[in-house]
Design an enzyme around this catalytic site. Structure first.
Site, PDB file in Angstrom:
ATOM      1  N   ARG A 108       0.828  -1.202   0.000  1.00 49.04           N
ATOM      2  CA  ARG A 108       0.000   0.000   0.000  1.00 49.04           C
ATOM      3  C   ARG A 108       0.869   1.262   0.000  1.00 49.04           C
ATOM      4  O   ARG A 108       0.370   2.359  -0.198  1.00 49.04           O
ATOM      5  CB  ARG A 108      -0.916  -0.024   1.227  1.00 49.04           C
ATOM      6  CG  ARG A 108      -2.105   0.893   1.118  1.00 49.04           C
ATOM      7  CD  ARG A 108      -3.248   0.415   1.979  1.00 49.04           C
ATOM      8  NE  ARG A 108      -4.113  -0.527   1.288  1.00 49.04           N
ATOM      9  CZ  ARG A 108      -5.130  -1.154   1.859  1.00 49.04           C
ATOM     10  NH1 ARG A 108      -5.392  -0.959   3.131  1.00 49.04           N
ATOM     11  NH2 ARG A 108      -5.866  -1.993   1.172  1.00 49.04           N
TER      12      ARG A 108
ATOM     13  N   ARG B  98     -25.091   1.471  -4.333  1.00 46.57           N
ATOM     14  CA  ARG B  98     -24.891   0.236  -3.582  1.00 46.57           C
ATOM     15  C   ARG B  98     -25.789   0.195  -2.348  1.00 46.57           C
ATOM     16  O   ARG B  98     -25.864   1.149  -1.583  1.00 46.57           O
ATOM     17  CB  ARG B  98     -23.418   0.119  -3.157  1.00 46.57           C
ATOM     18  CG  ARG B  98     -23.101  -1.250  -2.617  1.00 46.57           C
ATOM     19  CD  ARG B  98     -21.637  -1.536  -2.695  1.00 46.57           C
ATOM     20  NE  ARG B  98     -20.919  -0.904  -1.586  1.00 46.57           N
ATOM     21  CZ  ARG B  98     -19.624  -1.087  -1.358  1.00 46.57           C
ATOM     22  NH1 ARG B  98     -18.931  -1.839  -2.166  1.00 46.57           N
ATOM     23  NH2 ARG B  98     -19.043  -0.501  -0.340  1.00 46.57           N
TER      24      ARG B  98
ATOM     25  N   ARG C 213     -25.127   1.805   3.233  1.00 48.99           N
ATOM     26  CA  ARG C 213     -24.113   1.686   4.286  1.00 48.99           C
ATOM     27  C   ARG C 213     -23.675   3.075   4.703  1.00 48.99           C
ATOM     28  O   ARG C 213     -23.453   3.939   3.868  1.00 48.99           O
ATOM     29  CB  ARG C 213     -22.906   0.918   3.757  1.00 48.99           C
ATOM     30  CG  ARG C 213     -22.971  -0.556   4.076  1.00 48.99           C
ATOM     31  CD  ARG C 213     -21.805  -1.303   3.516  1.00 48.99           C
ATOM     32  NE  ARG C 213     -20.593  -0.459   3.416  1.00 48.99           N
ATOM     33  CZ  ARG C 213     -19.396  -0.943   3.138  1.00 48.99           C
ATOM     34  NH1 ARG C 213     -19.237  -2.226   2.930  1.00 48.99           N
ATOM     35  NH2 ARG C 213     -18.350  -0.155   3.052  1.00 48.99           N
TER      36      ARG C 213
ATOM     37  N   ARG D 246     -12.254   9.008   1.282  1.00 45.37           N
ATOM     38  CA  ARG D 246     -11.547   7.734   1.175  1.00 45.37           C
ATOM     39  C   ARG D 246     -10.737   7.685  -0.133  1.00 45.37           C
ATOM     40  O   ARG D 246      -9.600   7.220  -0.159  1.00 45.37           O
ATOM     41  CB  ARG D 246     -12.581   6.594   1.178  1.00 45.37           C
ATOM     42  CG  ARG D 246     -12.116   5.325   1.889  1.00 45.37           C
ATOM     43  CD  ARG D 246     -13.054   4.161   1.586  1.00 45.37           C
ATOM     44  NE  ARG D 246     -14.409   4.343   2.092  1.00 45.37           N
ATOM     45  CZ  ARG D 246     -15.482   3.700   1.607  1.00 45.37           C
ATOM     46  NH1 ARG D 246     -15.353   2.843   0.619  1.00 45.37           N
ATOM     47  NH2 ARG D 246     -16.683   3.912   2.116  1.00 45.37           N
TER      48      ARG D 246
END
Ligand SMILES: [Zn+2]
Length: 230
Positions: free
Chosen positions: A92, A129, A159, A170
């Site tokens: 990462r 989603r 969510r 994010r």
């Protein structure tokens, strides 16, 4: 002897990286190794590395490079990765990527595929989603339509971490961290970027094609790309 497929999958959250990694690993009968899985396993094993990782995660922090590298090194030294692996979520950072090159010394080249998706497409995808409140089944739908879960009839909910501002943050964090990582790999003949802004099946086809193209450039057994081997 077959050339081992040592594959690293890069891509932003929501790009479908996990799905592509699982499908590829199943098709080639090699283990799919995700950071989430190895961390969970390390924590469950109760080993010292796992306990240190758990302490960091319990405090809400990201597991630091040194610890992440030690956990990945342990996983990549097991026998089941001899014919290859698919790595999802590691490396990462450039520090982790450098360590991975060191771990892989003498074990064949890394094949690196970046699934690229524009931020706006990811935000639009995540806005559609929904997750079933009863069974957890995830689905994609028109946000203006009310629907029930196709599996159990439960109510579909958004969510809480899929709201646009959270998703954009994010993605910003991901872009900041991943740009140096893509720069680190992109000049190698074993790197390809694929267009992730299409159907999962089309991404899967482009993904396989990219890996095949990279492997075709490597002489069998050596794991070293021809262009770089001279
Ligand atoms: Zn359900």
């Amino acid at each position: 002897m077959h050339t081992p497929i040592n594959l690293v999958v890069l891509g932003p959250p929501g790009a479908g990286k996990g799905t592509q990694a699982v499908e590829f690993a199943q098709r080639h009968v090699i283990p799919k190794i995700s950071t989430g899985d190895i961390l969970r396993e390390a924590v469950q094993s109760g080993a010292e590395l796992g306990q240190r990782a758990k302490a960091t995660m319990d405090a809400g922090g990201l597991v630091e490079d040194e610890l992440m590298i030690a956990i990945a090194r342990e996983r990549l030294n097991r026998d089941d990765v001899k014919s290859g692996f698919v790595l999802d979520g590691f490396p990462r950072t450039v520090t982790q990527a450098t360590a991975l090159d060191e771990i892989m010394t003498g074990r064949g080249s890394l094949v690196v595929v970046d699934i690229a998706v524009p931020d706006d497409a990811l935000v639009a995808r995540l806005a559609r989603r929904r997750v079933c409140g009863q069974c957890g089944h995830a689905t994609s739908l028109d946000p203006t339509v009310e629907a029930r879960c196709e599996r159990c009839g439960g109510e579909l909910v958004l969510r809480s971490d899929d709201t646009e501002s959270i998703v954009r943050e994010r993605l910003r964090v991901y872009a900041e961290a991943s740009r140096p990582l893509v720069d680190y790999y992109s000049s190698r003949p074993t790197f390809r970027a694929v267009d992730g802004d299409q159907s999962p099946a089309a991404v899967g086809a482009a993904f396989s094609e990219a890996v095949d193209a990279i492997l075709a450039g490597m002489p069998a057994g050596s794991g070293i790309p021809e262009e770089a081997g001279a």
